[in-house]
Motif scaffolding. Structure first.
Motif, PDB file in Angstrom:
ATOM      1  N   LYS A   1     -23.545  19.308  21.228  1.00 43.49           N
ATOM      2  CA  LYS A   1     -23.157  18.469  22.367  1.00 43.49           C
ATOM      3  C   LYS A   1     -23.442  16.994  22.112  1.00 43.49           C
ATOM      4  O   LYS A   1     -23.320  16.176  23.016  1.00 43.49           O
ATOM      5  CB  LYS A   1     -23.911  18.937  23.615  1.00 43.49           C
ATOM      6  N   SER A   2     -23.857  16.674  20.897  1.00 42.02           N
ATOM      7  CA  SER A   2     -24.245  15.291  20.640  1.00 42.02           C
ATOM      8  C   SER A   2     -23.119  14.528  19.970  1.00 42.02           C
ATOM      9  O   SER A   2     -22.278  15.094  19.283  1.00 42.02           O
ATOM     10  CB  SER A   2     -25.455  15.230  19.719  1.00 42.02           C
ATOM     11  N   GLU A   3     -23.203  13.227  20.169  1.00 39.11           N
ATOM     12  CA  GLU A   3     -22.220  12.359  19.557  1.00 39.11           C
ATOM     13  C   GLU A   3     -22.943  11.054  19.277  1.00 39.11           C
ATOM     14  O   GLU A   3     -23.758  10.609  20.089  1.00 39.11           O
ATOM     15  CB  GLU A   3     -21.095  12.128  20.577  1.00 39.11           C
ATOM     16  N   PHE A   4     -22.655  10.452  18.138  1.00 40.74           N
ATOM     17  CA  PHE A   4     -23.266   9.158  17.893  1.00 40.74           C
ATOM     18  C   PHE A   4     -22.456   8.077  18.598  1.00 40.74           C
ATOM     19  O   PHE A   4     -21.250   7.980  18.416  1.00 40.74           O
ATOM     20  CB  PHE A   4     -23.347   8.835  16.402  1.00 40.74           C
ATOM     21  N   VAL A   5     -23.148   7.285  19.403  1.00 35.88           N
ATOM     22  CA  VAL A   5     -22.526   6.109  19.998  1.00 35.88           C
ATOM     23  C   VAL A   5     -23.405   4.927  19.601  1.00 35.88           C
ATOM     24  O   VAL A   5     -24.627   4.979  19.760  1.00 35.88           O
ATOM     25  CB  VAL A   5     -22.476   6.196  21.540  1.00 35.88           C
ATOM     26  N   SER A   6     -22.792   3.895  19.079  1.00 34.37           N
ATOM     27  CA  SER A   6     -23.598   2.777  18.596  1.00 34.37           C
ATOM     28  C   SER A   6     -24.071   1.911  19.764  1.00 34.37           C
ATOM     29  O   SER A   6     -23.418   1.834  20.806  1.00 34.37           O
ATOM     30  CB  SER A   6     -22.800   1.926  17.611  1.00 34.37           C
ATOM     31  N   TYR A   7     -25.199   1.256  19.554  1.00 33.03           N
ATOM     32  CA  TYR A   7     -25.686   0.300  20.555  1.00 33.03           C
ATOM     33  C   TYR A   7     -24.666  -0.806  20.778  1.00 33.03           C
ATOM     34  O   TYR A   7     -24.442  -1.258  21.900  1.00 33.03           O
ATOM     35  CB  TYR A   7     -27.043  -0.281  20.122  1.00 33.03           C
ATOM     36  N   LYS A   8     -24.061  -1.239  19.698  1.00 34.91           N
ATOM     37  CA  LYS A   8     -23.058  -2.299  19.777  1.00 34.91           C
ATOM     38  C   LYS A   8     -21.923  -1.893  20.725  1.00 34.91           C
ATOM     39  O   LYS A   8     -21.496  -2.669  21.570  1.00 34.91           O
ATOM     40  CB  LYS A   8     -22.531  -2.554  18.370  1.00 34.91           C
ATOM     41  N   ARG A   9     -21.458  -0.661  20.579  1.00 31.56           N
ATOM     42  CA  ARG A   9     -20.342  -0.203  21.391  1.00 31.56           C
ATOM     43  C   ARG A   9     -20.722  -0.124  22.870  1.00 31.56           C
ATOM     44  O   ARG A   9     -20.001  -0.614  23.739  1.00 31.56           O
ATOM     45  CB  ARG A   9     -19.882   1.165  20.905  1.00 31.56           C
ATOM     46  N   VAL A  10     -21.894   0.477  23.120  1.00 33.85           N
ATOM     47  CA  VAL A  10     -22.318   0.615  24.511  1.00 33.85           C
ATOM     48  C   VAL A  10     -22.497  -0.769  25.135  1.00 33.85           C
ATOM     49  O   VAL A  10     -22.048  -1.031  26.253  1.00 33.85           O
ATOM     50  CB  VAL A  10     -23.616   1.443  24.611  1.00 33.85           C
ATOM     51  N   LEU A  11     -23.111  -1.652  24.359  1.00 35.28           N
ATOM     52  CA  LEU A  11     -23.326  -3.015  24.847  1.00 35.28           C
ATOM     53  C   LEU A  11     -21.989  -3.677  25.189  1.00 35.28           C
ATOM     54  O   LEU A  11     -21.828  -4.282  26.260  1.00 35.28           O
ATOM     55  CB  LEU A  11     -24.061  -3.820  23.769  1.00 35.28           C
ATOM     56  N   ALA A  12     -21.024  -3.519  24.293  1.00 34.14           N
ATOM     57  CA  ALA A  12     -19.715  -4.124  24.526  1.00 34.14           C
ATOM     58  C   ALA A  12     -19.069  -3.536  25.777  1.00 34.14           C
ATOM     59  O   ALA A  12     -18.494  -4.255  26.601  1.00 34.14           O
ATOM     60  CB  ALA A  12     -18.814  -3.908  23.317  1.00 34.14           C
ATOM     61  N   GLU A  13     -19.196  -2.228  25.938  1.00 30.15           N
ATOM     62  CA  GLU A  13     -18.524  -1.569  27.042  1.00 30.15           C
ATOM     63  C   GLU A  13     -19.226  -1.788  28.381  1.00 30.15           C
ATOM     64  O   GLU A  13     -18.618  -1.596  29.440  1.00 30.15           O
ATOM     65  CB  GLU A  13     -18.364  -0.075  26.733  1.00 30.15           C
ATOM     66  N   MET A  14     -20.483  -2.186  28.326  1.00 28.37           N
ATOM     67  CA  MET A  14     -21.187  -2.483  29.578  1.00 28.37           C
ATOM     68  C   MET A  14     -20.669  -3.782  30.203  1.00 28.37           C
ATOM     69  O   MET A  14     -20.886  -4.029  31.386  1.00 28.37           O
ATOM     70  CB  MET A  14     -22.695  -2.585  29.345  1.00 28.37           C
ATOM     71  N   GLY A  15     -20.029  -4.594  29.389  1.00 28.18           N
ATOM     72  CA  GLY A  15     -19.457  -5.833  29.911  1.00 28.18           C
ATOM     73  C   GLY A  15     -20.524  -6.856  30.263  1.00 28.18           C
ATOM     74  O   GLY A  15     -21.719  -6.618  30.111  1.00 28.18           O
ATOM     75  N   PRO A  16     -20.093  -8.004  30.769  1.00 21.63           N
ATOM     76  CA  PRO A  16     -21.038  -9.048  31.137  1.00 21.63           C
ATOM     77  C   PRO A  16     -21.890  -8.619  32.329  1.00 21.63           C
ATOM     78  O   PRO A  16     -21.395  -7.826  33.119  1.00 21.63           O
ATOM     79  CB  PRO A  16     -20.141 -10.235  31.510  1.00 21.63           C
ATOM     80  N   PRO A  17     -23.071  -9.094  32.500  1.00 17.84           N
ATOM     81  CA  PRO A  17     -23.697 -10.106  31.639  1.00 17.84           C
ATOM     82  C   PRO A  17     -24.268  -9.524  30.344  1.00 17.84           C
ATOM     83  O   PRO A  17     -24.581 -10.273  29.438  1.00 17.84           O
ATOM     84  CB  PRO A  17     -24.840 -10.630  32.522  1.00 17.84           C
ATOM     85  N   PHE A  18     -24.407  -8.185  30.274  1.00 22.65           N
ATOM     86  CA  PHE A  18     -25.097  -7.606  29.112  1.00 22.65           C
ATOM     87  C   PHE A  18     -24.403  -7.972  27.803  1.00 22.65           C
ATOM     88  O   PHE A  18     -25.033  -8.425  26.855  1.00 22.65           O
ATOM     89  CB  PHE A  18     -25.189  -6.087  29.258  1.00 22.65           C
ATOM     90  N   SER A  19     -23.085  -7.757  27.756  1.00 20.16           N
ATOM     91  CA  SER A  19     -22.368  -7.925  26.483  1.00 20.16           C
ATOM     92  C   SER A  19     -22.397  -9.368  25.994  1.00 20.16           C
ATOM     93  O   SER A  19     -22.142  -9.635  24.828  1.00 20.16           O
ATOM     94  CB  SER A  19     -20.924  -7.460  26.632  1.00 20.16           C
ATOM     95  N   ASP A  20     -22.705 -10.287  26.881  1.00 15.70           N
ATOM     96  CA  ASP A  20     -22.758 -11.694  26.477  1.00 15.70           C
ATOM     97  C   ASP A  20     -24.163 -12.157  26.124  1.00 15.70           C
ATOM     98  O   ASP A  20     -24.329 -13.245  25.585  1.00 15.70           O
ATOM     99  CB  ASP A  20     -22.298 -12.596  27.637  1.00 15.70           C
ATOM    100  N   THR A  21     -25.140 -11.364  26.483  1.00 16.07           N
ATOM    101  CA  THR A  21     -26.485 -11.917  26.389  1.00 16.07           C
ATOM    102  C   THR A  21     -27.469 -11.105  25.561  1.00 16.07           C
ATOM    103  O   THR A  21     -28.272 -11.688  24.841  1.00 16.07           O
ATOM    104  CB  THR A  21     -27.099 -12.056  27.803  1.00 16.07           C
ATOM    105  N   VAL A  22     -27.414  -9.781  25.667  1.00 13.70           N
ATOM    106  CA  VAL A  22     -28.475  -8.997  25.013  1.00 13.70           C
ATOM    107  C   VAL A  22     -28.359  -9.136  23.499  1.00 13.70           C
ATOM    108  O   VAL A  22     -27.311  -8.893  22.914  1.00 13.70           O
ATOM    109  CB  VAL A  22     -28.431  -7.517  25.434  1.00 13.70           C
ATOM    110  N   GLU A  23     -29.467  -9.540  22.876  1.00 13.44           N
ATOM    111  CA  GLU A  23     -29.466  -9.766  21.434  1.00 13.44           C
ATOM    112  C   GLU A  23     -29.750  -8.455  20.717  1.00 13.44           C
ATOM    113  O   GLU A  23     -30.685  -7.728  21.064  1.00 13.44           O
ATOM    114  CB  GLU A  23     -30.537 -10.819  21.089  1.00 13.44           C
ATOM    115  N   LEU A  24     -28.921  -8.203  19.723  1.00 15.50           N
ATOM    116  CA  LEU A  24     -28.980  -6.901  19.057  1.00 15.50           C
ATOM    117  C   LEU A  24     -28.807  -7.089  17.554  1.00 15.50           C
ATOM    118  O   LEU A  24     -27.987  -7.876  17.097  1.00 15.50           O
ATOM    119  CB  LEU A  24     -27.847  -6.019  19.597  1.00 15.50           C
ATOM    120  N   ALA A  25     -29.613  -6.332  16.801  1.00 13.69           N
ATOM    121  CA  ALA A  25     -29.381  -6.217  15.355  1.00 13.69           C
ATOM    122  C   ALA A  25     -29.192  -4.741  15.073  1.00 13.69           C
ATOM    123  O   ALA A  25     -30.048  -3.927  15.432  1.00 13.69           O
ATOM    124  CB  ALA A  25     -30.573  -6.763  14.577  1.00 13.69           C
TER     125      ALA A  25
END
Lengths: 477, 554
Positions: A264-288
């Protein structure tokens, strides 16, 4: 010395000493085997690192053929190798300065490869944009991680920098944090719940840092190492919200993204989730976000290559990140080429495609098979409990040893899990790592075993562990 | 510095540390006399840092701060110029600095069809032989191809000695594959071969494979050793002596570690020779404000190309012994010696021939690499370091440090093995190997002489003989007017000069200010690596540019 440091679950330097002893032990045993000293086994099974090729998993032919052709371009001109291999090698050599893999690449990596990696990330993340200028290829993900730590950790501040780190968590990353004089702030994964990450625990961990250090970042390993859990999209969203609210920089170690096997698992990247959460998160949260050629289908640990993608970083800081990476010169070019294949595998219709699919399918099947075999075997032994994993290449079973065994370990000056590993290596020729290296809840003990091995090696390993464990339980009951 | 770095000290080093020093404000690296820092223009004028911002078209172009409900600006970045590690801000790395980034831009502009006064960019800034067209050694590449794809072992077109070598290397790899991790210190058999090589090179001076660490290029070894040496704060802060001019990796690493850079000047008037009195001067001055613990020597010199005499090395060793300094000998150009009467002497050999008084006490590390010499295989990131007379407890700390990198790239280790154990007389590949190696080295020798000779015909350029290594580092006269103009735009005069040269001729050089130079003198570093015909054109373009520049600003 603060409370936090006294209760350091990563056991401070003690584990270093014990690990060093284990490594000396394996060198001695290998040498004895070479000299023909009689042992109950002919060969050591080394499952101490996430290193599939060490135990005999085959590298992908497509990768190795391309490397060979790039190394010795005469191979491009004759027909020993498939035509798509030769074409790819020719193109790659055209992208190397002077047409040689012996030249330095640009600091961020060969520009064309960096570009293709960014396209790969974008495809992976359902189209979320990835800027090649934010990608740095380095000699392995640990190298990138250390470089980012170097920038995040204020080595001159009077209050030490804190980084939230998982328990259990990958020991080398923790060591990099400590090397800079920063404080790992442990948050515990819930073993009973399949090593799940709970938000309350993150809150607790952050609060524990108060007055001790200045926490600036949250280090996440997903899929987990050594614990093998895979975060759900919802869990990732919550973590991102938490990081946003608490102003933490997210370091997402995602090197096991291609080895998710939970049904039942699937890999979802932090980058993708961050992008899909939209602003303000996608514009601000710093991620490596970190990835590597050492894991996944490639398993090319020896080539030493990985990348980091940086998201939402201050442009003024990016300038220093460039300098930071530039003094390493560049990542090994052969590793960069392997990374390029990871990002761009053969496509349907290519001559190498059918065999590539066959090889990668075999790797996936082997992993699932081994994981099931290991779970069944370990969970049928008294004193061993193994959580069903969902991803990664390790199992991390819990050891519940009889009090007499624990006493014996104490007399030997070892933790119960190290004691177990030392004897497992000596008596059964299996090299596994003690949980103490990765951190574990007080009073619990584990061992970490890499399960990315050929199936026959896995069977032999389970036979040896079963027999060793049964004997140990008998001896100390 | 941090607590963990303090742990890296041996009891002996602690003694070194506890010696009293006169208190004075800690001098920071780069601020020493004469070393001028580059004022870099912003590298990211197009601010590409915000990868995700374009995801939401509605928000595109909005500032990063968002207003919270009560109208207060919130959410500044976690990592900003003010919160980042301040030591990183002091790091500069000229050989990959702004001028190189401009060169890359120019290449792109050319490829996009923009008109320039030149047809191609020539990167004479970096010691990258293959990029300049040098051919790899066939035997090395055959063995590495076989190791990468062992099915080729059945191919009859590969010579037998290459196959034997490949089998031997694969046998010493975990799972017989270059794709598995090696031990952090490196593959045992490779370290053994390195040790035998050093013994042969040094006329039989013994070498213990346990003292050999395989590294990710020499740079990795240098940074690791500096990490191990650096500790303390204020006047107890570790000082490390480096030559001026120096290779900027040293200054960059010291800045990052928060150590004090102690400059000693090479004597340009005497072929960039090293003068013991100058070592003494710089050390005595530095003792006032830091705790000098190490002395770095680059021989043959980079960027300066001088080759140290045996007597000079002996003097340096005596000095290090007297002053209790740890010696770091960067010997990556050991096969690149061209001048008549010059010869490479390893610090290790000289140390051991000076007798037990020195041989058993002076702490030394020597670095080597696959990137230079006749191989020029920079892309493999192979190298080794040999450590001599190091305290056992410090060695344990070193093991810990190298384990963080897991291991150095295995193909680079394999290549290092081939370099230290090349084809032997009687083996099928021997003749061709010798032919290729000789061709490369004699071409370099010819180019070294050509460079010196042509540059010295230019009024306003004076170039010392390129005795070794891969670079010329000529002194240039920059007219007052140009200096003034450079200062007005916040540039070092030689950076200004090199930028102009790049824009007008497409030739990419590194300004002397990136390496450090005596105040008021200006230089550039230029590699001697382009093929001879191209080098001639390049030297003539430099000549024309210099004359034009001088005329323009006089």
């Amino acid at each position: 010395m603060s409370m936090l440091q006294e209760n350091d679950p990563y056991m401070k330097d003690m584990k270093q000493v014990e690990t060093a002893a284990l490594f000396r032990q394996i060198i001695r045993i290998m040498e004895e085997l070479r000299q023909g000293v009689k042992k109950p086994y002919k060969e050591v099974i080394d499952v101490a690192s996430g290193d599939p090729q060490k135990t005999g998993m085959k590298p992908l032919s497509f990768v190795r053929q391309i490397l060979a052709a790039c190394l010795y371009p005469q191979l491009i001109n004759d027909n020993k190798l498939p035509v798509d291999v030769r074409q790819r090698a020719q193109r790659l050599l055209g992208e190397c300065p002077g047409g040689s893999v012996g030249s330095y690449s640009a600091t961020r990596g060969m520009p064309d490869i960096v570009h293709r990696v960014s396209e790969y990330i974008s495809r992976r993340d359902g189209g979320a944009w990835s800027n090649p200028e934010n990608i740095y290829i380095s000699p392995g993900s640990q190298w990138s991680l250390a470089n980012i730590f170097q920038i995040l950790v204020n080595t001159e501040a009077s209050t030490r920098t804190g980084i939230l780190t998982p328990v259990p968590g990958y020991n080398t990353s923790i060591l990099s944090i400590k090397e800079l004089g920063a404080v790992p702030v442990p948050y515990y994964l819930d073993e009973e719940q399949g090593w799940e990450l709970h938000m309350e625990e993150l809150h607790r961990a952050l609060a524990s840092a108060k007055g001790v250090c200045n926490p600036v970042a949250l280090y996440i390993i997903n899929p987990g190492n050594p614990s093998g859990q895979v975060q759900s999209r919802q869990s990732i969203q919550e973590v991102i919200q938490f990081a946003s609210e608490k102003r933490l920089f997210i370091l997402a170690d995602e090197v096991y993204q291609d080895t998710v096997y939970g049904e039942k698992s699937e890999f979802v990247s932090y980058k993708r989730v961050l992008a899909e959460m939209g602003p303000p998160f996608s514009d601000t949260v710093e991620l490596a976000s970190f990835h590597s050629a050492s894991k996944g289908m490639l398993g090319e640990c020896g080539l030493r290559c990985g990348y980091v993608e940086l998201v939402n970083l201050d442009p003024a800081v990016m300038k220093y990140i460039y300098t930071q990476f530039s003094k390493d010169s560049c990542a090994p070019v052969l590793g960069q080429i392997a990374l390029d294949v990871m990002a761009n595998p053969p496509q349907p219709g290519d001559p190498s495609y059918p065999f590539y699919i066959e090889e990668t399918q075999h790797i996936r099947t082997t992993l699932v098979h081994n994981v099931n075999r290991a779970l069944t075997a370990f969970n049928s032994l008294p004193g061993l409990t193994c959580q069903p994993g969902e991803g990664g290449v390790f199992v991390f079973p819990r050891l519940d040893l009889p009090p007499r065994a624990i006493q014996k370990a104490k007399e030997a000056g070892l933790g119960p899990d190290t004691f177990y590993c030392v004897n497992l290596l000596e008596d059964a020729g299996v090299f596994a790592r003690p949980g103490a290296e990765y951190g574990q809840k007080e009073g619990t003990h584990h061992i970490r075993i890499c399960i990315m091995t050929p199936p026959d090696i896995m069977e032999e390993l389970l036979r040896r562990v079963t027999s060793f464990h049964t004997q140990l339980m008998k001896d100390f009951s | 510095m941090s607590a963990s770095r303090m742990q890296l000290l041996s009891p002996r080093s602690l003694l070194l540390l506890s010696r009293g020093r006169i208190e004075m404000g800690a001098q920071r690296p780069g601020s020493g006399p004469g070393v001028r820092s580059l004022t870099s223009p912003p590298l990211y004028p197009s601010s590409p840092g915000r990868a995700l911002s374009s995801l939401s078209a509605t928000r595109r172009g909005l500032p990063q701060e968002k207003m919270s409900e009560n109208g207060v600006v919130s959410r500044p970045k976690v990592l900003t110029i003010d919160t980042m590690n301040p030591t990183v801000k002091k790091v500069e790395y000229a050989v990959r600095g702004p001028i190189v980034q401009r060169a890359v831009e120019l290449e792109r502009e050319l490829s996009e069809g923009m008109k320039k006064p030149f047809a191609e960019v020539i990167k004479a800034n970096i010691g990258d032989a293959h990029a300049m067209g040098q051919q790899p050694i066939t035997f090395f590449r055959q063995v590495l191809a076989l190791c990468s794809y062992p099915e080729l072992l059945n191919d009859s077109t590969f010579p037998e000695d290459a196959k034997n070598r490949a089998r031997r290397i694969l046998q010493s790899c975990g799972g017989n594959s270059m794709g598995s991790y090696s031990a952090s210190q490196g593959i045992n058999s490779v370290r053994e071969d390195v040790a035998r090589y050093i013994e042969r090179r040094d006329g039989g001076v013994p070498c213990d494979p346990d003292d050999i660490y395989l590294t990710t290029g020499a740079s990795d070894g240098i940074v690791t050793m500096l990490k191990l040496l650096v500790c303390g704060e204020g006047s107890s802060c570790t000082g490390v002596m480096i030559s001026i001019p120096q290779y900027p990796l040293y200054s960059a690493a010291l800045a990052e570690l928060g150590a004090v850079q102690i400059n000693y000047y090479l004597n340009e008037e005497n072929c960039w020779s090293l003068d013991i009195n100058e070592l003494q001067r710089s050390l005595d001055e530095a003792r006032e404000y830091c705790n000098p613990r190490a002395l770095c020597i680059i021989n043959p010199g980079n960027p300066t190309g001088q080759v140290q005499s045996r007597e000079c090395i002996e003097d340096v060793i005596r000095f290090a012994a007297k002053e209790r300094l740890f010696l770091l000998a960067d010997e990556v150009y050991q096969d690149n010696v061209y001048a008549d009467g010059c010869q490479f002497h390893s610090f290790k050999k000289v140390l051991f021939e000076m007798g037990p008084e020195y041989a058993n006490t002076v702490e030394l590390v020597s670095f080597h690499s696959t990137s230079k010499c006749y191989m020029g295989e920079c892309g493999f990131r192979g190298g080794y370091m040999e450590i001599i007379n190091m305290d056992d407890e410090v060695k344990a700390q070193l093991s810990k440090l190298v384990s963080v990198r897991l291991c150095s790239p295995v193909p680079g280790q394999a290549l290092m093995d081939l370099v230290v154990n090349p084809p032997q007389p009687g083996e099928p590949s021997y003749d061709n190997f010798i032919k290729e190696r000789t061709a490369t080295l004699s071409a370099l020798e010819e180019k070294a002489k050509l460079t010196e000779q042509v540059l010295n015909t230019v009024h306003g350029i004076s170039c010392n003989p390129v005795q070794g290594a891969m670079y010329s580092f000529p002194r240039i006269t920059i007219p007052e007017k140009a200096i003034k103009e450079a200062e007005d735009i916040g540039q070092q005069p030689d950076m200004f000069y090199c930028m102009k040269m790049l824009e007008e001729t497409g030739i990419c050089l590194v300004p002397g200010s990136g390496f450090g130079q005596k105040e008021g003198t200006y230089h550039f570093r230029m590699t001697i690596l382009p093929p001879k015909d191209k080098l001639e054109i390049l030297l003539n373009k430099v000549k024309e540019f210099h004359q034009k520049f001088t005329l323009q600003y006089s």
